[in-house]
Each structure stands twice: as structure tokens, then as C-alpha cells.
Scaffold this active site. Sequence first.
Site, PDB file in Angstrom:
ATOM      1  N   SER A 127       0.839  -1.189   0.000  1.00 28.91           N
ATOM      2  CA  SER A 127       0.000   0.000   0.000  1.00 28.91           C
ATOM      3  C   SER A 127       0.872   1.234   0.000  1.00 28.91           C
ATOM      4  CB  SER A 127      -0.863  -0.010   1.268  1.00 28.91           C
ATOM      5  OG  SER A 127      -1.491   1.240   1.437  1.00 28.91           O
ATOM      6  N   TYR A 151      -1.148  -0.753  10.744  1.00 30.98           N
ATOM      7  CA  TYR A 151      -1.478  -1.290   9.416  1.00 30.98           C
ATOM      8  C   TYR A 151      -0.320  -1.041   8.446  1.00 30.98           C
ATOM      9  CZ  TYR A 151      -3.496  -1.468   4.721  1.00 30.98           C
ATOM     10  OH  TYR A 151      -3.709  -1.729   3.395  1.00 30.98           O
ATOM     11  N   LYS A 155       2.489  -3.740   6.522  1.00 29.69           N
ATOM     12  CA  LYS A 155       2.814  -3.844   5.091  1.00 29.69           C
ATOM     13  C   LYS A 155       4.315  -3.701   4.888  1.00 29.69           C
ATOM     14  CE  LYS A 155      -1.291  -4.459   3.412  1.00 29.69           C
ATOM     15  NZ  LYS A 155      -1.649  -5.756   2.836  1.00 29.69           N
TER      16      LYS A 155
HETATM   17  P1  NAD Z   1     -11.037  -6.721   1.453  1.00 32.54           P
HETATM   18  O1  NAD Z   1     -11.221  -6.714   2.919  1.00 32.54           O
HETATM   19  O2  NAD Z   1     -12.204  -6.463   0.593  1.00 32.54           O
HETATM   20  O3  NAD Z   1     -10.351  -8.082   0.987  1.00 32.54           O
HETATM   21  C1  NAD Z   1      -9.495  -8.835   1.812  1.00 32.54           C
HETATM   22  C2  NAD Z   1     -10.014 -10.250   1.839  1.00 32.54           C
HETATM   23  O4  NAD Z   1      -9.146 -11.066   2.629  1.00 32.54           O
HETATM   24  C3  NAD Z   1     -11.413 -10.376   2.441  1.00 32.54           C
HETATM   25  O5  NAD Z   1     -12.227 -11.131   1.572  1.00 32.54           O
HETATM   26  C4  NAD Z   1     -11.179 -11.107   3.771  1.00 32.54           C
HETATM   27  O6  NAD Z   1     -12.276 -11.930   4.116  1.00 32.54           O
HETATM   28  C5  NAD Z   1      -9.928 -11.897   3.481  1.00 32.54           C
HETATM   29  N1  NAD Z   1      -9.086 -12.191   4.649  1.00 32.54           N
HETATM   30  C6  NAD Z   1      -8.659 -11.337   5.615  1.00 32.54           C
HETATM   31  N2  NAD Z   1      -7.856 -11.955   6.474  1.00 32.54           N
HETATM   32  C7  NAD Z   1      -7.758 -13.252   6.058  1.00 32.54           C
HETATM   33  C8  NAD Z   1      -7.072 -14.389   6.534  1.00 32.54           C
HETATM   34  N3  NAD Z   1      -6.319 -14.328   7.649  1.00 32.54           N
HETATM   35  N4  NAD Z   1      -7.201 -15.561   5.860  1.00 32.54           N
HETATM   36  C9  NAD Z   1      -7.959 -15.616   4.734  1.00 32.54           C
HETATM   37  N5  NAD Z   1      -8.644 -14.582   4.254  1.00 32.54           N
HETATM   38  C10 NAD Z   1      -8.540 -13.395   4.899  1.00 32.54           C
HETATM   39  O7  NAD Z   1      -9.869  -5.656   1.130  1.00 32.54           O
HETATM   40  P2  NAD Z   1      -9.318  -5.124  -0.251  1.00 32.54           P
HETATM   41  O8  NAD Z   1      -9.615  -3.694  -0.330  1.00 32.54           O
HETATM   42  O9  NAD Z   1      -9.715  -6.015  -1.341  1.00 32.54           O
HETATM   43  O10 NAD Z   1      -7.757  -5.260   0.021  1.00 32.54           O
HETATM   44  C11 NAD Z   1      -7.008  -6.365  -0.426  1.00 32.54           C
HETATM   45  C12 NAD Z   1      -5.551  -6.165  -0.029  1.00 32.54           C
HETATM   46  O11 NAD Z   1      -5.069  -4.948  -0.582  1.00 32.54           O
HETATM   47  C13 NAD Z   1      -5.322  -6.059   1.483  1.00 32.54           C
HETATM   48  O12 NAD Z   1      -4.133  -6.742   1.797  1.00 32.54           O
HETATM   49  C14 NAD Z   1      -5.175  -4.583   1.704  1.00 32.54           C
HETATM   50  O13 NAD Z   1      -4.387  -4.303   2.830  1.00 32.54           O
HETATM   51  C15 NAD Z   1      -4.485  -4.135   0.431  1.00 32.54           C
HETATM   52  N6  NAD Z   1      -4.737  -2.738   0.106  1.00 32.54           N
HETATM   53  C16 NAD Z   1      -6.016  -2.273   0.040  1.00 32.54           C
HETATM   54  C17 NAD Z   1      -6.249  -0.931  -0.222  1.00 32.54           C
HETATM   55  C18 NAD Z   1      -7.663  -0.395  -0.279  1.00 32.54           C
HETATM   56  O14 NAD Z   1      -7.849   0.781  -0.113  1.00 32.54           O
HETATM   57  N7  NAD Z   1      -8.679  -1.197  -0.533  1.00 32.54           N
HETATM   58  C19 NAD Z   1      -5.173  -0.068  -0.440  1.00 32.54           C
HETATM   59  C20 NAD Z   1      -3.881  -0.579  -0.386  1.00 32.54           C
HETATM   60  C21 NAD Z   1      -3.674  -1.911  -0.105  1.00 32.54           C
HETATM   61  C1  UD1 Z   2      -7.092   5.576   3.807  1.00 30.91           C
HETATM   62  C2  UD1 Z   2      -6.102   4.941   4.760  1.00 30.91           C
HETATM   63  C3  UD1 Z   2      -4.949   4.355   3.966  1.00 30.91           C
HETATM   64  C4  UD1 Z   2      -5.459   3.378   2.925  1.00 30.91           C
HETATM   65  C5  UD1 Z   2      -6.457   4.093   2.025  1.00 30.91           C
HETATM   66  C6  UD1 Z   2      -7.034   3.126   1.034  1.00 30.91           C
HETATM   67  C7  UD1 Z   2      -6.282   6.303   6.790  1.00 30.91           C
HETATM   68  C8  UD1 Z   2      -5.600   7.303   7.686  1.00 30.91           C
HETATM   69  N1  UD1 Z   2      -5.617   5.966   5.686  1.00 30.91           N
HETATM   70  O1  UD1 Z   2      -6.416   6.606   3.153  1.00 30.91           O
HETATM   71  O2  UD1 Z   2      -4.059   3.684   4.827  1.00 30.91           O
HETATM   72  O3  UD1 Z   2      -4.389   2.898   2.151  1.00 30.91           O
HETATM   73  O4  UD1 Z   2      -7.505   4.628   2.829  1.00 30.91           O
HETATM   74  O5  UD1 Z   2      -7.865   3.708   0.112  1.00 30.91           O
HETATM   75  O6  UD1 Z   2      -7.362   5.839   7.080  1.00 30.91           O
HETATM   76  N2  UD1 Z   2     -12.621  11.990   3.354  1.00 30.91           N
HETATM   77  C9  UD1 Z   2     -13.629  12.862   3.675  1.00 30.91           C
HETATM   78  N3  UD1 Z   2     -14.774  12.363   4.218  1.00 30.91           N
HETATM   79  C10 UD1 Z   2     -14.969  11.019   4.446  1.00 30.91           C
HETATM   80  C11 UD1 Z   2     -13.936  10.139   4.097  1.00 30.91           C
HETATM   81  C12 UD1 Z   2     -12.764  10.644   3.562  1.00 30.91           C
HETATM   82  O7  UD1 Z   2     -13.491  14.073   3.493  1.00 30.91           O
HETATM   83  O8  UD1 Z   2     -16.038  10.633   4.948  1.00 30.91           O
HETATM   84  C13 UD1 Z   2     -11.382  12.515   2.753  1.00 30.91           C
HETATM   85  C14 UD1 Z   2     -10.120  12.227   3.534  1.00 30.91           C
HETATM   86  O9  UD1 Z   2      -9.876  13.216   4.478  1.00 30.91           O
HETATM   87  C15 UD1 Z   2      -9.077  12.173   2.424  1.00 30.91           C
HETATM   88  C16 UD1 Z   2      -9.852  11.621   1.225  1.00 30.91           C
HETATM   89  O10 UD1 Z   2     -11.223  11.870   1.505  1.00 30.91           O
HETATM   90  O11 UD1 Z   2      -8.640  13.464   2.109  1.00 30.91           O
HETATM   91  C17 UD1 Z   2      -9.656  10.144   1.000  1.00 30.91           C
HETATM   92  O12 UD1 Z   2      -9.924   9.458   2.208  1.00 30.91           O
HETATM   93  P1  UD1 Z   2      -9.946   7.853   2.289  1.00 30.91           P
HETATM   94  O13 UD1 Z   2     -10.796   7.326   1.221  1.00 30.91           O
HETATM   95  O14 UD1 Z   2     -10.256   7.488   3.693  1.00 30.91           O
HETATM   96  O15 UD1 Z   2      -8.456   7.443   1.914  1.00 30.91           O
HETATM   97  P2  UD1 Z   2      -7.053   7.874   2.571  1.00 30.91           P
HETATM   98  O16 UD1 Z   2      -7.243   8.862   3.645  1.00 30.91           O
HETATM   99  O17 UD1 Z   2      -6.157   8.248   1.460  1.00 30.91           O
END
Ligand code: NAD
Ligand code: UD1
Length: 339
Positions: A127, A151, A155
Site C-alpha cells: 500500500s 497497518y 505492510k
Molecule cells: P477486502 O477486505 O475487501 O479483501 C481482503 C479479503 O481477505 C477479504 O475477503 C477477507 O475476508 C480476506 N481475509 C482477511 N484476512 C484473512 C485471513 N487471515 N485468511 C484468509 N482470508 C482473509 O480488502 P481489499 O480492499 O480487497 O484489500 C485487499 C488487499 O489490498 C489487502 O491486503 C489490503 O491491505 C491491500 N490494500 C487495500 C487498499 C484499499 O484501499 N482497498 C489499499 C492498499 C492496499
Molecule cells: C485511507 C487509509 C490508507 C489506505 C487508504 C485506502 C487512513 C488514515 N488511511 O487513506 O491507509 O491505504 O484509505 O484507500 O485511514 N474523506 C472525507 N470524508 C470522508 C472520508 C474521507 O473528506 O467521509 C477525505 C479524507 O480526508 C481524504 C480523502 O477523503 O482526504 C480520502 O480518504 P480515504 O478514502 O479514507 O483514503 P485515505 O485517507 O487516502
Amino acid sequence: MTTQTILVTGGAGFIGSHTCVALAEAGYEPLILDNLGNSDRRVIGRLERIIGKAPRLIVGDVRDRALLDRVFRETPISGVIHFAGLKAVGDSVADPITYYDNNVNGSFVLAAAMHAAGVQTLIFSSSATVYGDPDRSPIPETAALRPANPYGHSKRMVEQALADLQHAHPAWRIALLRYFNPVGAHESGLIGEHPQGKPNNLMPFVSQVAVGLRERLAVHGGDYPTPDGTGVRDYVHVMDLAEGHVAALRHAEKQPGLTTLNLGTGHGASVLEVVKAFERASGQPIAYDVGPRRPGDVPAYWGDPTLAEATLGWRARRGLDQMCADSWRWQQGNPNGYE
Ligand code: NAD
Ligand code: UD1
């Protein structure tokens, strides 16, 4: 040629399910391992409608070594995409051990099982949160890593351990993918993101306001040093991300090594730009109030994706309007997720 099976941990989740579509489209067979802790098994039927075939789902935990050994023994697996993990920053501060156990220990158990089985191709979900509050944007992969919460630490720790593993065993093929802000949904509207409870992230909150599930968006801060005072992020369409995983897999197949790449668009959008784009896409007004800053938030950042393009030939193709249109189609058709 026989179809290659890719183990997709966390494949029932948001990014994993979309990546299963991209894998199937590229000719791979996704095999999902997911404990369904943050997902719904009904995603499988939706995937079947998109792909034409239901991917196999193994309900289980990545920390279960005996299960992993059995999976690797019973099915020839050519590579692993590791999404399984927990991702709520606030929860990680409140309960760090659970986060380190799922994200760090889970990755270690998986890597050890892969090592024992001789499977050496791994794509890891990292991430942009590993950069913390960056000195400048766009952020290159060489920027300092300063995660600001458990978190983010989890990573970074996994990235380090996988780099050490690849150094010790040079035949491994590992890609560490640092995602910026994944949003949007598959264009079919059949799969998407459905956060449990009140969404923390901007796009799901905005779409719930548009569909009438919530009254008003609280904009977290209007006094940042950005063009309109609201926070700026690099939103990237989840299908672009999904295709980035396939490109990373193809690259890993070509040569052993470790690759660390940003997956983002290279552009930032402010909260108010997202609100306006969503209003255009949905035709619905988004009511909002500008309130105080959210503790821990960074004013603005976006990624430098040039290394991903040079290495993989991958570039994000979908813009903010499409991210909003696809989120809206999913939200409108599925106001209660997969229920
Ligand atoms: P998500 O929660 O939708 O998907 C994660 C999946 O992993 C879920 O289906 C959950 O049930 C499963 N899971 C969690 N722990 C587990 C375990 N111990 N064993 C088996 N299954 C397990 O999240 P996502 O948004 O799809 O994210 C996927 C990956 O990408 C994560 O590792 C997350 O940290 C990373 N990531 C997500 C974002 C984001 O904003 N969505 C940003 C950067 C990185
Ligand atoms: C958050 C996580 C980051 C993760 C990312 C995934 C935190 C501190 N960081 O980041 O670790 O990788 O999500 O997408 O939680 N905002 C509003 N109102 C809301 C929600 C968000 O104004 O109700 C604003 C936030 O202040 C920010 C932007 O929208 O400026 C995006 O927010 P968000 O979607 O939560 O993502 P990140 O803050 O970038």
C-alpha cells in the site's frame, strides 16, 4: 497449453474479486482462499456471471499451515496473489496484535508453505500507506518509508521479509505492489466494494449518500494547502489495479527477482472534485458539510507510476468519471452489497 492455476488469497474481497476477473480474462484459473471475514461467498455467483465459470472457493485462513500444505499438494499452483489481510487503519491502532497476526504472520505462513511446495511466484498487496506523509508528490518507489500506524507497519514488515526471502533464494519471483486509493467497480455492476457499517473511505461514503443510505458527507478538512482546501489523493480504478496484477504476474513469469512498484494514476483529485464527478455520474446531488480535519490524515499525495509502466507496460486507463460511474452502477444495483 494447460491453464495455469493462480491461488488468490483474499480473492472474495474487493480488489481480489476484480483481479479474479482479470485473471480469467487473461487465461488463468483463479483459485480463491478466503476466510470470508470481510467478504461474502455470494461473490462467487457474480463472478460466474462475469467470467462464465464459477471460480473455486476454499473457505479458510492463510494462517492455517496444514490447510495451505493440503491446497498446494492437491492442486498444481503456478503462482500466488496475496490479498488476504485486514485494512482498517483505525482498527489497527486499537488492536495491533490482530493486525500483525493476520497481515504479517499470515504472510509468513503463506511464504513458508509456498517454499515447502516449491511455488516461488508471489504478488503481494502492499500500500502507498508505507510512505506515510511523503516529502513530495508524485511519490517514487525510492521515497523514504515512514508508515504512521500498525497497518502501515505490517505492510512494510512483509515487504522487508519478502525482499530478504528473495535475496536468500534468488529463484523466487516477487512483486510488491503499492496501491494508491482503489475505487470503482467492475463495469457490469455485478461486483464492487461493500464496507460493513459506516464507510471510512471517501468513495463508498459518497456513493451511499447518492443512493440515499446516508444524508450528508462530512468533508474532513477544508483548510489544507491544496487548490480547493480539501485533501488530495490518487484514486485508481479497481479494474486498472486488477490488470496491473496480471501484468505483474506475467513479468514475474519472465524472470526471477524482486520488483517494487507503485500502482496509481500519477494524478491527484481533491475531495470536492470527487464529489462533483460523482454528481455528474449519478445525476444525484451530494450534500456535504466541510468539517474539521481527520486526525492522522495527510494533506495531499499521489504516486509516480512511471516505473510500473516501464517495467510492466501497464498504465491506469480509466479516469475519475468512469470510477464514479462504475461505483454508482454497483451501488445502485446493490445498495446492500451481495444480500
Ligand atoms: P477486502 O477486505 O475487501 O479483501 C481482503 C479479503 O481477505 C477479504 O475477503 C477477507 O475476508 C480476506 N481475509 C482477511 N484476512 C484473512 C485471513 N487471515 N485468511 C484468509 N482470508 C482473509 O480488502 P481489499 O480492499 O480487497 O484489500 C485487499 C488487499 O489490498 C489487502 O491486503 C489490503 O491491505 C491491500 N490494500 C487495500 C487498499 C484499499 O484501499 N482497498 C489499499 C492498499 C492496499
Ligand atoms: C485511507 C487509509 C490508507 C489506505 C487508504 C485506502 C487512513 C488514515 N488511511 O487513506 O491507509 O491505504 O484509505 O484507500 O485511514 N474523506 C472525507 N470524508 C470522508 C472520508 C474521507 O473528506 O467521509 C477525505 C479524507 O480526508 C481524504 C480523502 O477523503 O482526504 C480520502 O480518504 P480515504 O478514502 O479514507 O483514503 P485515505 O485517507 O487516502
